[in-house]
Scaffold this active site. Structure first.
Site, PDB file in Angstrom:
ATOM      1  N   SER A  31       0.829  -1.215   0.000  1.00  0.00           N
ATOM      2  CA  SER A  31       0.000   0.000   0.000  1.00  0.00           C
ATOM      3  C   SER A  31       0.857   1.257   0.000  1.00  0.00           C
ATOM      4  CB  SER A  31      -0.865   0.071   1.259  1.00  0.00           C
ATOM      5  OG  SER A  31      -1.748  -0.990   1.316  1.00  0.00           O
ATOM      6  N   HIS A  91      -3.456   0.812  -4.730  1.00  0.00           N
ATOM      7  CA  HIS A  91      -2.790  -0.303  -5.417  1.00  0.00           C
ATOM      8  C   HIS A  91      -3.132  -0.221  -6.896  1.00  0.00           C
ATOM      9  CE1 HIS A  91      -1.843  -2.912  -1.851  1.00  0.00           C
ATOM     10  NE2 HIS A  91      -2.691  -2.063  -1.315  1.00  0.00           N
ATOM     11  N   HIS A 130      -4.811  -9.518  -1.958  1.00  0.00           N
ATOM     12  CA  HIS A 130      -4.983  -9.780  -0.530  1.00  0.00           C
ATOM     13  C   HIS A 130      -6.030 -10.869  -0.311  1.00  0.00           C
ATOM     14  CE1 HIS A 130      -3.457  -5.604  -0.684  1.00  0.00           C
ATOM     15  NE2 HIS A 130      -2.827  -5.940   0.419  1.00  0.00           N
ATOM     16  N   TYR A 182      -8.116 -10.902   2.046  1.00  0.00           N
ATOM     17  CA  TYR A 182      -9.402 -10.291   2.452  1.00  0.00           C
ATOM     18  C   TYR A 182     -10.240  -9.835   1.262  1.00  0.00           C
ATOM     19  CZ  TYR A 182      -6.937  -5.794   1.886  1.00  0.00           C
ATOM     20  OH  TYR A 182      -6.219  -4.754   1.386  1.00  0.00           O
ATOM     21  N   GLU A 183      -9.609  -9.764   0.082  1.00  0.00           N
ATOM     22  CA  GLU A 183     -10.394  -9.402  -1.104  1.00  0.00           C
ATOM     23  C   GLU A 183     -11.253 -10.575  -1.572  1.00  0.00           C
ATOM     24  OE1 GLU A 183      -8.139  -6.575  -3.946  1.00  0.00           O
ATOM     25  OE2 GLU A 183      -6.573  -7.625  -2.846  1.00  0.00           O
ATOM     26  N   ALA A 202       2.719  -2.016   4.309  1.00  0.00           N
ATOM     27  CA  ALA A 202       2.416  -1.043   5.355  1.00  0.00           C
ATOM     28  C   ALA A 202       1.772  -1.836   6.489  1.00  0.00           C
ATOM     29  CB  ALA A 202       1.455   0.008   4.831  1.00  0.00           C
ATOM     30  N   MET A 212      -1.917  -7.187   6.880  1.00  0.00           N
ATOM     31  CA  MET A 212      -2.873  -8.106   6.231  1.00  0.00           C
ATOM     32  C   MET A 212      -2.294  -8.760   4.982  1.00  0.00           C
ATOM     33  SD  MET A 212      -6.196  -5.624   6.495  1.00  0.00           S
ATOM     34  CE  MET A 212      -6.478  -4.614   7.961  1.00  0.00           C
ATOM     35  N   SER A 213      -0.984  -8.875   4.909  1.00  0.00           N
ATOM     36  CA  SER A 213      -0.375  -9.428   3.686  1.00  0.00           C
ATOM     37  C   SER A 213       0.908 -10.176   4.024  1.00  0.00           C
ATOM     38  CB  SER A 213      -0.077  -8.280   2.714  1.00  0.00           C
ATOM     39  OG  SER A 213       0.943  -7.444   3.226  1.00  0.00           O
ATOM     40  N   ASN A 264       0.968   3.382  11.003  1.00  0.00           N
ATOM     41  CA  ASN A 264       0.112   3.861  12.102  1.00  0.00           C
ATOM     42  C   ASN A 264       0.453   3.038  13.328  1.00  0.00           C
ATOM     43  OD1 ASN A 264      -1.426   1.760  10.276  1.00  0.00           O
ATOM     44  ND2 ASN A 264      -2.173   1.462  12.373  1.00  0.00           N
ATOM     45  N   HIS A 272      -7.798   3.854   6.671  1.00  0.00           N
ATOM     46  CA  HIS A 272      -6.926   3.564   5.529  1.00  0.00           C
ATOM     47  C   HIS A 272      -6.266   4.855   5.032  1.00  0.00           C
ATOM     48  CE1 HIS A 272      -5.318   1.293   2.203  1.00  0.00           C
ATOM     49  NE2 HIS A 272      -5.930   2.054   1.311  1.00  0.00           N
TER      50      HIS A 272
END
Ligand code: HPA
Length: 274
Positions: A29, A60, A82, A84-85, A112, A210-211, A234, A246
């Site tokens: 990201s 992306h 990802h 989650y997609e 990130a 998440m990756s 963050n 995000h």
């Protein structure tokens, strides 16, 4: 594992590129800017490659970029897939299989992530020394393809110690402050709860995202050397008294991108003996 799909993607890409890549770059990201630094670039949108899904997340782009950086032939993923997609683990890691088929021996994987270690700050770069797979699944579940790697791959050095040392040396030479920590991969798409972050910290995690974990498992399976670089975008949930968005992730990566660019380019230069 669908070897036909891997071969079809490889053949399509072969018909488009001049030189085989040695180094793969997986850009997270907001970090896709690195692909703009590639010389003699040949760009192939994911949507053109047989078997590739389309990346959907804001920030992306969704393309492979081939060319050279600092004299090294690279292939960059500008945007990744990802879990989650809704993509299967097989699809999430398909590009790594294809990179291997194209001749890639080393991958720099970037992301990130939220800072779990309370001494971290947004904007910090963290070299990944190890990971914890909290996806609740594994991309290697299913029949094993011995041609790619063993049924039970060793993960005791998923992240190359040699490349980690090289990156630390580069950071020192370039005066870039880097952390060294454990990346914890979760499915998302929710950010974590404060209780989950406490758990992650007590388990030894320094950053959460998440990756990366699926791609690194598949890379390691086929004996690709991996360097992992996290941009702390963050502080993870519950550390500061504010909600996570995000937008904050993208804002921080925007801020860090020049430092990130010069760091990765210096690493590539050093890998090439420079
Ligand atoms: N949690 C999970 N994934 C993330 C975060 C986070 O705080 N920041 C960026 N990706």
């Amino acid at each position: 594992m669908d070897t036909k799909k891997i071969q079809a993607a490889k053949q399509y890409i072969h018909s488009k590129i001049m030189e085989a890549p040695d180094l793969g770059l997986i850009l997270g990201s907001g970090l896709g800017v690195l692909a703009d630094e590639i010389n003699n670039a040949i760009t192939i949108p994911y949507s053109d490659i047989p078997g590739f899904p389309k990346s959907t997340v804001a920030g992306h782009k969704g393309q492979l970029v081939f060319g050279d950086i600092e004299g090294v032939q690279v292939v960059a993923m500008q945007g990744r897939f990802h879990y989650y997609e809704g993509y299967s683990m097989e699809l999430v890691t398909l590009p790594v299989r294809v990179m291997k088929e194209l001749g890639v021996q080393t991958i720099i994987v970037t992301n990130a992530a939220g800072g779990v270690n309370t001494s971290y700050q947004p904007g910090d770069l963290m070299l990944i020394k190890d990971h914890i797979n909290f996806f609740g699944t594994n991309p290697l579940i299913g029949p094993n393809e011995e041609r790619y790697g063993p049924r039970f791959p060793d993960m005791s050095s998923a992240y190359s110690k040699k490349l980690l040392q090289l990156a630390l040396q580069v950071a020192d030479e370039e005066n870039i402050r880097v952390r060294k920590g454990v990346y914890v991969g979760m499915t998302g798409p929710t950010y974590e709860t404060p209780a989950e972050i406490k758990m992650v910290r007590s388990f030894g995690g320094d950053a959460v995202g998440m990756s990366t974990v699926p791609e690194v498992i598949v890379a390691k399976h086929s004996n690709i050397e991996v360097l992992g670089i996290t941009c702390i975008s963050n502080m993870a949930a519950g550390i500061l008294d504010q909600p996570l968005t995000h937008d904050e992730v993208i804002e921080t990566t925007e801020m860090v991108k020049l430092k990130f660019l010069s760091f990765v380019k210096a690493i590539v230069r050093k890998m090439n003996g420079g």
